[in-house]
Design an enzyme around this catalytic site. Structure first.
Site, PDB file in Angstrom:
ATOM      1  N   GLU A   7     -24.444  -7.032  -5.389  1.00 25.37           N
ATOM      2  CA  GLU A   7     -23.213  -7.665  -5.086  1.00 25.37           C
ATOM      3  C   GLU A   7     -22.389  -7.121  -3.954  1.00 25.37           C
ATOM      4  O   GLU A   7     -21.637  -7.922  -3.079  1.00 25.37           O
ATOM      5  CB  GLU A   7     -22.215  -7.174  -6.482  1.00 25.37           C
ATOM      6  CG  GLU A   7     -22.495  -7.968  -7.634  1.00 25.37           C
ATOM      7  CD  GLU A   7     -23.515  -7.441  -8.576  1.00 25.37           C
ATOM      8  OE1 GLU A   7     -24.292  -6.574  -7.967  1.00 25.37           O
ATOM      9  OE2 GLU A   7     -23.806  -8.261  -9.567  1.00 25.37           O
ATOM     10  N   HIS A  41     -18.653  -4.164 -19.858  1.00 21.46           N
ATOM     11  CA  HIS A  41     -18.586  -5.507 -19.913  1.00 21.46           C
ATOM     12  C   HIS A  41     -17.507  -6.302 -20.423  1.00 21.46           C
ATOM     13  O   HIS A  41     -17.452  -7.406 -20.636  1.00 21.46           O
ATOM     14  CB  HIS A  41     -19.890  -6.204 -20.598  1.00 21.46           C
ATOM     15  CG  HIS A  41     -21.415  -5.920 -19.748  1.00 21.46           C
ATOM     16  ND1 HIS A  41     -21.728  -4.637 -19.339  1.00 21.46           N
ATOM     17  CD2 HIS A  41     -22.355  -6.629 -19.395  1.00 21.46           C
ATOM     18  CE1 HIS A  41     -22.675  -4.744 -18.895  1.00 21.46           C
ATOM     19  NE2 HIS A  41     -23.145  -5.947 -18.810  1.00 21.46           N
TER      20      HIS A  41
HETATM   21  C1  LIG Z   1     -24.429  -4.697 -11.120  1.00 24.95           C
HETATM   22  C2  LIG Z   1     -24.788  -5.911 -12.139  1.00 24.95           C
HETATM   23  N1  LIG Z   1     -24.683  -7.311 -11.533  1.00 24.95           N
HETATM   24  C3  LIG Z   1     -25.126  -8.231 -12.555  1.00 24.95           C
HETATM   25  C4  LIG Z   1     -25.521  -7.949 -13.922  1.00 24.95           C
HETATM   26  C5  LIG Z   1     -25.814  -9.378 -14.859  1.00 24.95           C
HETATM   27  N2  LIG Z   1     -27.281  -9.195 -14.981  1.00 24.95           N
HETATM   28  C6  LIG Z   1     -27.518  -8.520 -16.379  1.00 24.95           C
HETATM   29  S1  LIG Z   1     -29.227  -8.566 -16.491  1.00 24.95           S
HETATM   30  C7  LIG Z   1     -29.630  -9.144 -14.818  1.00 24.95           C
HETATM   31  C8  LIG Z   1     -30.752  -9.501 -14.591  1.00 24.95           C
HETATM   32  C9  LIG Z   1     -31.710  -8.078 -14.308  1.00 24.95           C
HETATM   33  O1  LIG Z   1     -32.888  -8.496 -14.070  1.00 24.95           O
HETATM   34  P1  LIG Z   1     -34.022  -7.265 -14.058  1.00 24.95           P
HETATM   35  O2  LIG Z   1     -33.552  -5.943 -13.443  1.00 24.95           O
HETATM   36  O3  LIG Z   1     -35.271  -7.950 -13.460  1.00 24.95           O
HETATM   37  O4  LIG Z   1     -34.183  -7.002 -15.717  1.00 24.95           O
HETATM   38  P2  LIG Z   1     -34.775  -7.812 -16.845  1.00 24.95           P
HETATM   39  O5  LIG Z   1     -33.723  -8.348 -17.350  1.00 24.95           O
HETATM   40  O6  LIG Z   1     -35.839  -8.708 -16.352  1.00 24.95           O
HETATM   41  O7  LIG Z   1     -35.256  -6.815 -17.846  1.00 24.95           O
HETATM   42  C10 LIG Z   1     -28.324  -9.511 -14.256  1.00 24.95           C
HETATM   43  C11 LIG Z   1     -28.059 -10.127 -12.937  1.00 24.95           C
HETATM   44  C12 LIG Z   1     -25.350  -6.756 -14.413  1.00 24.95           C
HETATM   45  N3  LIG Z   1     -25.440  -6.400 -15.731  1.00 24.95           N
HETATM   46  N4  LIG Z   1     -24.861  -5.671 -13.548  1.00 24.95           N
END
Ligand SMILES: Cc1ncc(C[n+]2csc(CCOP(=O)(O)OP(=O)(O)O)c2C)c(N)n1
Ligand SMILES: Cc1ncc(C[n+]2csc(CCOP(=O)(O)OP(=O)(O)O)c2C)c(N)n1
Ligand SMILES: [Mg+2]
Ligand SMILES: [Mg+2]
Lengths: 364, 330, 330, 364
Positions: free
Chosen positions: B60, B129
């Site tokens: 972000e 959240h």
């Molecule tokens: C700072 C932040 N930005 C965006 C999000 C929204 N978000 C939650 S999970 C996710 C994807 C994360 O992907 P990854 O790190 O590969 O983990 P996985 O879900 O595959 O275990 C996003 C963008 C968040 N929780 N925190």
């Protein structure tokens, strides 16, 4: 200080390259700029002590060859973002020394109308889009400027590019990582330049960075990283130019580490007591201004007389910069809200301290 | 007038602005292939391609800052941050860069960009959240902060925000996306910085915004049946704040309640109350009351979440207390 | 009682706590070899070594978060962030982690840590280095926020903060570091959450904190000579906020002015005014007035900076306006 | 998807290693845990659809071998930090399935007393210090936990260590960079584990990361990086154990990338329409639960009957977890302020919505 003292391992020129095949007027031009920065900075230091300048004030003393080499690599159409140690960049990029000094003095004629001060030099005409005081803060906007270039135009030798300067300490903050990654996946025309002056404020690169060969950090983004001797103005220019060319033509972002020295404290008020005598001596021995002078003299590029003339010119220029700044008007309180918004809107706050936000309407 | 959802109004507006001005582009996490966490950008990648509807990594600070730089070079980026909560990792770029660049550099380069995100609790998303920290942004000079409560305002304020030359924080709300309302066809550009009296009344003014407006209107209609005439002011813009509109209303009704989803202390309601102190003191028959969230990290468990967040019954209770306090009689 | 500076009081207290409890350690940028940007940690590296006075890279999010994790394992870190402005890059760790971990995980692990930083403008540091955003932190449940105005309070509040099991934001002020005052010897532990009437008076109450207290006291003394009796309340704690102390004062004086360095809209003063609305409405002879900063990114140029920031003359003027408004006569 | 399909280039075990020299009870134990996670997650999905669970809910379906292998490498005294996709870790770390399900149901008997929900499992006894919902948010605290260990104790084979799990998408955020750098310069006993399930929400690793071989990103900190096949439970355990040993003994932090698959959408409400049929097929073909079962059967580690028994046991356990969660009390509104502060202080806010902050004292 092994890693920081390591020989220049990359860069288009070998360390200590002799600028013999450069046209003399080019070399003299570089010397002229280096001397101007030197004199400007020494004067800024004095002016700070005389309280003509306030706030924080960071000087490029010791970094003159780095600054001039980097700026020589830029074309007029390119964009530049730097950190707060920005006077030299502004001068070398072509801003009028008077308007730069006026900014330091907080005058209306300053390049940022006196609103920004030393850390925030900015000029749309020369495309230096700031001077930023938050460590790492300039990286995301610089990256976005490069993104805009890809949306406006096509790659090629005539394409515009962005240079984003930062200090060594800046490579440890999150914005560094996020920005370089974005530039890599989006193939942006940007060159990130780390001016490695060996120190954050008093913290060494080794103490701060898990990989103290900072140019290697490009690897996390498959971004080519190079290191160059920042006291060799031509080597700096060549390395920067090569990286900029890859950015223009191949949309290949790059990371360039320029090994330099800070001759003084972090800012004008820092006596730098934390520095060892040996470190200070090393920095002074590497001082690029007398070194380049000697090199040009011994190569016969200019004579002692010409050199002195250049130095006197610089002294003169800085003196008139001070005179201009001194005689310029300071902004007045009625201008306080002048740049509150670019698009005027209803109910924009205009209260001065003590004025109520809402108008009282006494009941009759 | 055609009826559409708040979500669809946003989607339509983004499409219209992308079509109108080639400098407008969207960026954010999962706005393309995934079509947005809350599907606000559905279909837009297909229509406008990956350069103008740009998926970003989870970074972000990086991509909000990139939008700033692009805006400095004349683009008009519209950034989506998945929720307000994640704007915290980008807040240095928003507050120390987007909000400063125009003024700090002496007005040389505007930063025409929009940052959209939903705030709001009530979905059992737990403490990190579910926050309503818009008051933070509303506090910062250099930003504009708008918070539409209806699909029509979503359209007109988003259009205005995109065409504005300053950074605009555009606050959406998770619980409004599915709400419906009439939306006029054709170009609609709201005036940023203006509140609206969305229901007239004579006995008491409820001042609110975003989801609160929906609750306040429901409540007002309900109380109407009892002969209580509630005026509702929808702030619409949190910065600039249109004090004159709500002060004028309270000068008329002499009673005021602020409704917000935010935590009580130092929330939006504090500024409203303080402004009424300045602008309507001589007209107030009773102290301005605030209906706001309990000051805890919002718990996941439904019963606790419900207890912590203000709702219509809290608003009705407080309205009655204020009326009783001032010996109101129909 | 010995007289010492605010800076020295902080330094002494850090030393005392490092000596008393081996779980206490300091971390932050340049706090060791450089001895701190504002020299608060001078001498401590030499005394306690690099493990307990730990220099960090420029990575506020990383090291603030690291302090959180260390606190979860029983350490008591005291973090220095060079100025409040740089806390923005760490704010996700402060607000979404430090403030949430105790409550969100059901009270299993406290997070005993202190985050110290100075706020304040007036040093020509320009827009990004002169902010007073403490109201943001004061808004957040899970945090405690204290703001000492004297060397004695600096000592007693810092001691309390370090021994408290919750994350405490400890707000210093650039312009207070060199101020001097009497500081009692020996252990002094302030009660967090309590304001203090630092000067009694009968005609009007000034409510303020940090640098504002110094200005208010000067002003009060000056007005005393004219026969105007000003009571000064120093908030000391912004969260929790001791409303009872300042409401009681205003119930006595019937007039109130809030002084703060913050921007006017949505600042600390808004909450004070709103709280007085609730707690002292029936006693107020005139609307509560706020003396706060002009809402612009603070300019570098001295004349503009002076115009934008509140000072003693603004306070005096507003006090006189309130007195005139209420037909005050000596 | 070249980089993600690349053979396992590092890790203590070759890809596809046959767990023949492992004691059968160990392997059966792993299977038991994998099956428990599988059944738990499938049930959680159902319970979400029945609105017993609210908010966000992310499952470990497809990641069972990864989770169990990682947890097998941890010693009881070690600390664990994970992201929000945390059910499997909690179970495998030893939390009672009933208390985990109760947390998902928002009950007082939940591991976080119903305050955290699915994303925020936490238990001081098993030293799993959360479950974090902000991407990258867990990295700095995990790093700090490792710092605390260096302040409490000495390195050595019996020293405590920290494991910090994250997703592939998390390697692009600033906190990743800052945390790994701190661990490197401070020599912290921590292993950062990237569970590379190829996707953020719908974004591929290639689209998000300039260097999609994520384990290589350790190089920016001189931190050893390795990659291991996440469908090979023993290989995962071995690689993690080796990294943890270096953390314990040498205070050498490490970066371990575990190649895994996500069988379903990002969270229970995501139909994952953005995934190609081929990608889904690839993930399903790699499903570690049936694969491990077949492997153990064909190696004679257990019989079909025993396997079925294990699976029935798991079904049973999950059913009683649901029963426990169902019959547990939910927290009541009077408990709202229970964990407002660890140290009580004067004037802590206690107002419910609509209650004034300051008590009115009407003038008589
Ligand atoms: C700072 C932040 N930005 C965006 C999000 C929204 N978000 C939650 S999970 C996710 C994807 C994360 O992907 P990854 O790190 O590969 O983990 P996985 O879900 O595959 O275990 C996003 C963008 C968040 N929780 N925190
Ligand atoms: C986010 C942030 N943290 C801390 C500071 C304070 N600070 C200003 S300059 C500086 C050192 C920067 O060192 P480096 O990047 O090497 O640049 P140099 O000053 O050597 O040019 C620090 C810590 C800041 N401005 N911003
Ligand atoms: Mg440096
Ligand atoms: Mg993933």
């Amino acid at each position: 200080m092994t890693d920081q003292a390591a020989p220049v391992t990359a860069g288009s020129q070998a360390a200590g390259s002799f600028p013999g095949d450069e046209p003399p007027e080019v070399l003299i031009g570089y010397y002229r700029e280096m001397v101007l920065i030197r004199k400007f900075e020494l004067t800024a230091d004095q002016m700070y002590k005389r309280a003509k300048i306030g706030g924080y004030c960071h000087l490029n003393l010791g970094e003159e060859a780095t600054v001039v080499g980097l700026m020589a690599a830029l074309q007029e159409k390119d964009y530049l973002f730097t950190n707060y140690r920005d006077h030299g960049y502004a001068l070398s990029r072509g801003m009028d020394p008077g308007r730069v000094m006026a900014e330091l003095f907080g005058k209306s004629t300053g390049v940022a109308k006196g609103r920004g001060g030393s850390m925030h030099l900015f000029d749309t005409k020369t495309r230096m889009l700031g001077g930023y005081g938050i460590v790492g803060g300039q990286l995301p906007p610089a990256t976005g400027a490069a993104l805009a270039l890809t949306l406006h135009g096509k790659p090629g030798p005539d394409a515009e590019a962005v240079m984003c300067q930062m200090g060594d300490g800046t490579t440890n903050i999150g914005a560094f990582h996020e920005s370089l990654n974005l530039a890599a996946i989006w193939n942006l025309p940007i060159v990130y330049v780390i001016v490695n002056n060996r120190l954050g404020m008093g913290t060494t690169v080794e103490a701060a960075s898990g990989e103290p060969l900072l140019y290697k950090r490009g690897a996390s983004y498959r971004m080519p990283g190079e290191r160059v001797d920042g006291n060799d103005v031509v080597a700096v220019r060549e390395a920067a130019q090569a990286a900029l060319d890859r950015a223009r033509v191949d949309r290949q972002p790059g990371l360039l580490e320029v090994m330099s020295f800070r001759l003084r404290g972090h800012s004008v008020v820092d006596p730098a007591r934390y520095r060892s005598a040996a470190d200070v001596e090393e920095a002074q021995a590497a001082d690029p201004v007398p070194a380049f002078r000697a090199q040009l003299l011994s190569a016969g590029v200019f004579t002692e007389e010409q050199a002195v003339q250049i130095e006197d010119d610089a002294t003169e220029k800085v003196a008139s910069a001070v005179a201009f700044a001194d005689s310029s008007p300071a902004p007045t309180p009625d201008e306080l809200f002048d740049f509150a918004y670019a698009t005027p809107v209803a109910n924009a706050p205009q209260a001065l301290p003590g004025q109520p936000a809402a108008a009282r309407e006494p009941r009759l | 007038m055609p009826t559409t959802s708040y979500r669809q109004a946003l989607n339509d507006t983004l499409r219209a602005e992308l079509t109108r001005d080639e400098n407008v582009f969207l960026l954010g996490e999962e706005i393309g292939i995934f079509e947005g966490s809350y599907k606000i950008t559905a279909g837009l990648l297909k229509e406008f391609g990956p350069e103008r509807v740009r998926d970003t990594p989870i970074a972000e600070e990086g991509f909000v800052g990139a939008a700033i730089g692009a805006a400095m070079l004349g683009m008009r980026p519209v950034v989506e941050i998945m929720t307000l909560n994640f704007s915290l990792v980008a807040i240095d770029q928003i507050v120390n860069h987007a909000a400063k660049i125009y003024g700090m550099f002496g007005g040389q380069t505007p930063v025409p960009m929009v940052i959209r995100f939903p705030g709001g609790g009530g979905q059992q998303l737990a403490a990190t959240h579910s926050q309503n920290l818009e008051v933070w942004y509303a506090h910062v000079p250099g930003l504009k902060v708008v918070a539409p409560s209806t699909p029509a305002d979503a359209k007109a304020l988003l259009t205005a925000a995109i065409r504005d030359d300053d950074p605009v924080i555009f606050l959406e709300n998770l619980s409004l996306y599915n709400t419906k309302g009439e939306v006029p066809d054709g170009e609609q550009i709201a005036e940023i910085g203006k509140a609206a009296v969305v229901k007239e009344g004579t006995d008491l003014t409820v001042i609110t915004y975003s989801r609160g407006t929906v609750i306040a209107l429901e409540t007002a209609r309900q109380l109407e049946d009892e002969g209580i005439s509630v005026e509702v002011v929808d702030l619409r813009s949190l910065r600039p704040l249109d004090r004159e509109t709500f002060c004028a209303s309270v000068r008329k009704t002499s009673r005021a309640v602020v409704l917000e989803d935010d935590w009580l202390s130092y929330g939006i309601g504090a500024e409203i109350s303080a402004s009424l102190m300045e602008g309507a003191f001589d007209y107030l028959d009773a102290p301005v009351r605030r209906v706001a969230a309990a000051e805890v990290p919002l718990p996941y468990a439904k019963a606790l979440e419900v207890a912590a967040l203000p709702d219509a019954s809290d608003l009705v209770r407080v309205i009655r207390e204020v009326l009783d306090d001032t010996s109101f009689s129909r």
